[in-house]
Design an enzyme around this catalytic site. Structure first.
Site, PDB file in Angstrom:
ATOM      1  CE  LYS A 180      52.703   6.774  56.360  1.00 23.12           C
ATOM      2  NZ  LYS A 180      54.069   6.029  56.107  1.00 23.12           N
ATOM      3  CG  ASP A 181      55.358   4.573  60.713  1.00 23.40           C
ATOM      4  OD1 ASP A 181      54.962   4.286  60.166  1.00 23.40           O
ATOM      5  OD2 ASP A 181      55.452   6.350  61.949  1.00 23.40           O
ATOM      6  NE  ARG A 196      50.438   1.336  51.380  1.00 22.82           N
ATOM      7  CZ  ARG A 196      50.614   2.510  50.740  1.00 22.82           C
ATOM      8  NH1 ARG A 196      49.707   2.554  49.801  1.00 22.82           N
ATOM      9  NH2 ARG A 196      51.232   3.751  51.298  1.00 22.82           N
ATOM     10  NE  ARG A 197      53.415   4.409  49.402  1.00 20.78           N
ATOM     11  CZ  ARG A 197      54.083   5.743  50.225  1.00 20.78           C
ATOM     12  NH1 ARG A 197      55.446   5.655  51.019  1.00 20.78           N
ATOM     13  NH2 ARG A 197      53.928   6.423  50.962  1.00 20.78           N
ATOM     14  NE  ARG A 208      64.218   3.803  55.014  1.00 19.50           N
ATOM     15  CZ  ARG A 208      64.709   3.488  56.415  1.00 19.50           C
ATOM     16  NH1 ARG A 208      65.167   1.714  56.345  1.00 19.50           N
ATOM     17  NH2 ARG A 208      64.230   3.433  57.607  1.00 19.50           N
ATOM     18  NE  ARG A 217      61.717   8.418  51.563  1.00 17.79           N
ATOM     19  CZ  ARG A 217      60.887   7.714  52.257  1.00 17.79           C
ATOM     20  NH1 ARG A 217      60.209   7.026  51.623  1.00 17.79           N
ATOM     21  NH2 ARG A 217      61.264   6.870  53.296  1.00 17.79           N
ATOM     22  CB  CYS A 269      53.370  -3.198  57.433  1.00 17.84           C
ATOM     23  SG  CYS A 269      51.512  -2.491  57.500  1.00 17.84           S
TER      24      CYS A 269
END
Length: 314
Positions: A81-82, A130-131, A148, A154, A242
């Site tokens: 996904k990166d 997106r989230r 981040r 997190r 993205c």
């Protein structure tokens, strides 16, 4: 065969998943010695910066790709996904490994609470547009705040009370073994379509390095490779980055593949979705993108880019 140097980001998750991938590699090639080379990427250096401002997801792979092209490493292991949908002409994705869970997980500070029962105006941490869009579509009252740092950081910030919940890729939790210990709710693709290629690892090498290319090909998981090819073809047709709320998920369904694509407005008021089936992943990806364009996707993307420009100017 000489020793092979393998590039990875230095984060705990990156090194963990790289070691997991290398265990598979060594099961195929027990005689090949591998050396892990940790490389700090722009995304790691600028851990507090807004992802969109420093170049989106690609900021996590560029440094690894540079080292690959320079010949300092023989192959690199990434979260798929990166990786941007267009990569340098000297490089190739030699293989895509079997996908872990593609979905997202909502990690909630108070056990027993869910997406539906989180209090009104709950603070939810995510830096992903997106989230954010998909959460606000279901819960417009949420206060979405950027976050981040690596997974541990997190989760700590949430435990300390800065957030009521955070969103992470379920695959990351699984790879670190945290899915057993951290209270979370899996968000189905119906609620939250994942990022393109989420949950899959890709191994990248130079096109001219035929020996390494051949070795890595052995680790390919064909079903995952076809599914993520459809997702990446969809993203590429939509503009390839993205930096706007976009998600997609493809999986095999009998003899064919199904792909659902999503584009939304950052505030979650508009979510466009389209699902189609097909045998050829590239044609399928492009077809879903074309349907989304008919629904008005380009206007949404332009609006999102203009909003971001204004944000960066201010």
């Amino acid at each position: 065969m000489k020793k092979l140097k393998v590039g990875t980001r230095g984060s705990k998750l990156a090194t963990t998943q790289t070691k997991q991938a290398l265990a598979v590699f060594q099961s195929y090639f027990p005689d090949v010695e591998v050396e892990l080379v940790k490389i700090k990427t722009k995304g790691d250096h600028l851990a507090t910066h807004n992802l969109q401002a420093i170049g989106g997801q690609g900021c996590f792979v560029r440094e690894l790709e540079y080292q690959l092209r320079a010949g300092n490493i023989d192959f690199a292991i990434h979260s798929l996904k990166d990786i941007p949908t267009t990569i340098h002409e000297d490089l190739t994705l030699a293989c895509v490994m079997k996908r872990h869970s593609p979905t997202d997980a909502l990690i909630i500070r108070d056990a027993g609470v869910s997406l539906e029962t989180l209090p009104k105006n709950a603070v939810v941490g995510t830096s992903s547009l997106r989230r954010k869009a998909q959460l606000l579509h279901v819960r417009p009252d949420f206060d979405i705040q950027p976050i981040r740092g690596n997974i541990d950081t997190r989760i700590r910030k949430m435990s300390e009370g800065q957030y009521d919940a955070i969103v992470l890729a379920l695959a990351g939790l699984e790879r670190l073994g945290l899915d057993q210990t951290v209270y979370h709710q899996e968000l189905s693709p119906e609620i939250m379509l994942p990022a393109i290629g989420q949950g899959a690892l890709a191994l990248e090498c130079r096109k001219d390095n035929k020996d390494v290319l051949q070795m890595l090909k052995k680790m390919e998981h064909p079903e995952t490779a076809i599914a993520v090819t459809a997702e990446r073809a969809f993203l590429n047709s939509m503009d390839g980055s993205c930096t706007f709320p976009v998600g997609a998920y493809s999986f095999s369904k009998g003899d064919t593949y199904e792909l659902t694509g999503m584009i939304g407005s950052e505030n979650g008021k508009i979510i466009l979705k389209e699902t189609m089936q097909g045998d050829d992943p590239v044609i399928l990806g492009k077809a879903v993108a074309a349907k989304m364009v008919q629904q008005g996707a380009i206007t949404l993307i332009e609006e999102c880019k203009n909003d971001q420009k204004e944000t960066f100017i201010h």
